[in-house]
Design an enzyme around this catalytic site. Structure first.
Site, PDB file in Angstrom:
ATOM      1  N   HIS A   1       0.780  -1.238   0.000  1.00  0.00           N
ATOM      2  CA  HIS A   1       0.000   0.000   0.000  1.00  0.00           C
ATOM      3  C   HIS A   1       0.811   1.288   0.000  1.00  0.00           C
ATOM      4  O   HIS A   1       0.234   2.366  -0.030  1.00  0.00           O
ATOM      5  CB  HIS A   1      -0.947   0.005   1.204  1.00  0.00           C
ATOM      6  CG  HIS A   1      -0.261  -0.089   2.532  1.00  0.00           C
ATOM      7  ND1 HIS A   1      -0.917   0.122   3.724  1.00  0.00           N
ATOM      8  CD2 HIS A   1       1.025  -0.387   2.877  1.00  0.00           C
ATOM      9  CE1 HIS A   1      -0.080  -0.038   4.731  1.00  0.00           C
ATOM     10  NE2 HIS A   1       1.090  -0.357   4.244  1.00  0.00           N
ATOM     11  N   HIS A   2       2.145   1.210   0.037  1.00  0.00           N
ATOM     12  CA  HIS A   2       2.949   2.434   0.086  1.00  0.00           C
ATOM     13  C   HIS A   2       3.379   2.932  -1.291  1.00  0.00           C
ATOM     14  O   HIS A   2       3.765   4.101  -1.423  1.00  0.00           O
ATOM     15  CB  HIS A   2       4.211   2.208   0.926  1.00  0.00           C
ATOM     16  CG  HIS A   2       3.949   1.992   2.374  1.00  0.00           C
ATOM     17  ND1 HIS A   2       3.197   2.860   3.139  1.00  0.00           N
ATOM     18  CD2 HIS A   2       4.343   0.996   3.224  1.00  0.00           C
ATOM     19  CE1 HIS A   2       3.142   2.414   4.384  1.00  0.00           C
ATOM     20  NE2 HIS A   2       3.822   1.285   4.460  1.00  0.00           N
ATOM     21  N   ALA A   3       3.359   2.079  -2.298  1.00  0.00           N
ATOM     22  CA  ALA A   3       3.835   2.499  -3.618  1.00  0.00           C
ATOM     23  C   ALA A   3       3.011   3.673  -4.132  1.00  0.00           C
ATOM     24  O   ALA A   3       1.779   3.675  -4.059  1.00  0.00           O
ATOM     25  CB  ALA A   3       3.759   1.339  -4.603  1.00  0.00           C
TER      26      ALA A   3
ATOM     27  N   ASP B   1      -0.705   5.129   2.861  1.00  0.00           N
ATOM     28  CA  ASP B   1      -0.518   6.425   2.197  1.00  0.00           C
ATOM     29  C   ASP B   1      -0.653   6.356   0.688  1.00  0.00           C
ATOM     30  O   ASP B   1      -1.201   7.268   0.056  1.00  0.00           O
ATOM     31  CB  ASP B   1       0.826   7.042   2.595  1.00  0.00           C
ATOM     32  CG  ASP B   1       2.024   6.139   2.288  1.00  0.00           C
ATOM     33  OD1 ASP B   1       1.844   4.904   2.160  1.00  0.00           O
ATOM     34  OD2 ASP B   1       3.148   6.671   2.202  1.00  0.00           O
TER      35      ASP B   1
END
Length: 391
Positions: free
Chosen positions: A131-133, A173
């Site tokens: 989920h950070h990419a 994010d």
């Protein structure tokens, strides 16, 4: 609709390997799949290997120049461009990185397609949840954002409202950024407070872009040290009411196991039993508000023997409709396999023995002096009025 659950799995996803010593050891995926099989859950789900996400699919979220940078680093890791977050300590480049990252993304996209088209009611990709990419950069062990790509594919298929609930210890994010301006997507993230943990975002005041999307990003910043009771209280004080108002057509959830008290990279104190309770609650919420359409993803989790395989095996079992009682012993054959692979002793039961009690009424027991309740109230005050709800 078949009602049968799908488990998205291709053995090649274990090639998502940043190298020796990196916290994201792919053995966690292999041991999870072996535990799923040891419990016979592979007979209760349809195991499906989806194709790699193609370039047109990746472009639903990621910039063309970034995709090209990943391809170049994949072909020649020594030439990775750190301007794109590649070749860094968190995201070292490795041969075949583009291929395996797009394969993991393809499993989540395939899960979303199967659920929306009625081929399955629930679909799980525990290799996903990266989920950070960001659209133009790798970040936090994540190359392609499979969660955002799955949601984008649902929107492309005509879904009008998608809710994304992220209970990883780190802020979701990248998914929030991808849909910051899109009122069709509600993102809810419960995570350790950004003052004490990467990526230092996810403040309650982050509520979406001004205009139609305002109020579609919701963030609960939990104090370091939060345990089972507080974590479950925060979930039930925020998530159900928002889903009831938003009425998603599909629920996508991310179940990073790094909230656990044994996880080496964060500071929450959540047990396996509380993680299972949130998985059960997510399943219930999918049926209550999304006609049962549920896409469940993995995420972080760096206690790769003691925690991750048990947590995500519970997730698969819940999706399959064959829950595993927490006191159940882990199969002997699996324990032997764990020792052979890691030289570590495997956990003996599917529980930490915590038996957490869920308090699902926010008003009951509210304490204005409690830091956890202060965090919950900060979120409700920031986001709820924007959705026409009382804080």
């Amino acid at each position: 609709m078949s009602g049968r659950a799908q488990l998205m799995w291709d053995p090649a996803v274990t090639g998502y390997d940043f190298g020796p010593g990196h916290p994201m050891n792919p053995v966690r995926l292999d041991l999870t799949r072996r535990l799923v099989d040891a419990f016979g859950l592979d007979r209760d789900v349809e195991v499906v290997a989806a194709k790699r996400a193609g370039e047109s699919t990746l472009r639903l979220v990621h910039r063309q120049d970034y995709v090209e940078a990943v391809k170049a680093a994949s072909a020649d890791p020594g030439a990775a461009d750190q301007a794109y977050g590649l070749g860094t300590v968190d995201d070292p480049a490795f041969a075949g990185m583009h291929e395996v990252s797009s394969l993991i993304a393809g499993q989540s996209v395939g899960a979303a397609e199967a659920v929306w088209r009625g081929e399955a009611l629930h679909a799980v990709n525990f290799a996903g949840g990266l989920h950070h990419a960001m659209p133009g950069a790798a970040s936090g062990f994540c190359v392609y954002n499979d969660a955002a790509l799955a949601i984008a594919r649902l929107l492309e298929l005509g879904v009008e409202r998608v809710a994304y609930v992220d209970v990883d210890v780190h802020h979701g994010d990248g998914v929030q950024a991808a849909f910051w301006e899109d009122p069709r997507v509600l993102t809810i993230s419960l995570h350790e407070h950004p003052r004490t943990l990467f990526p230092q975002t996810g403040w309650p005041e982050e509520t979406g872009a001004d205009g139609p999307a305002e109020g579609t990003a919701v963030n609960v910043a939990l104090p370091a040290g939060t345990g089972d009771a507080g974590w479950l209280r925060a979930f039930h004080a925020v998530v159900p009411e928002l889903l009831a108002e938003f009425r998603p057509q599909v629920l996508v959830t991310q179940h990073g196991a790094d909230t656990h008290f044994e996880d080496p990279l964060a500071h929450l104190a959540v047990s396996l039993d509380a993680q299972r309770a949130v998985q059960v609650a997510s399943h219930e919420l999918a049926h209550e508000y999304a006609d049962g359409r549920w896409v469940a993803l993995g995420g972080g989790g760096y206690a790769v023997v003691d925690v991750v395989p048990r947590s995500w095996t519970h997730l698969v079992a819940i999706a399959a409709g064959r829950e595993i009682a927490p006191e159940t012993l882990t199969p002997e054959g699996w324990r032997q396999e764990v020792y052979a692979r890691t030289r570590q002793l495997a956990p003996g039961r599917m529980t930490d023995g915590r038996w957490p009690v869920e308090h699902r009424e926010w008003e009951a027991g509210y304490d204005p002096a409690d830091r956890l309740d202060q965090a919950i109230l900060a979120t409700r005050r920031a986001a709820f009025p924007l959705r026409g709800l009382l804080p």
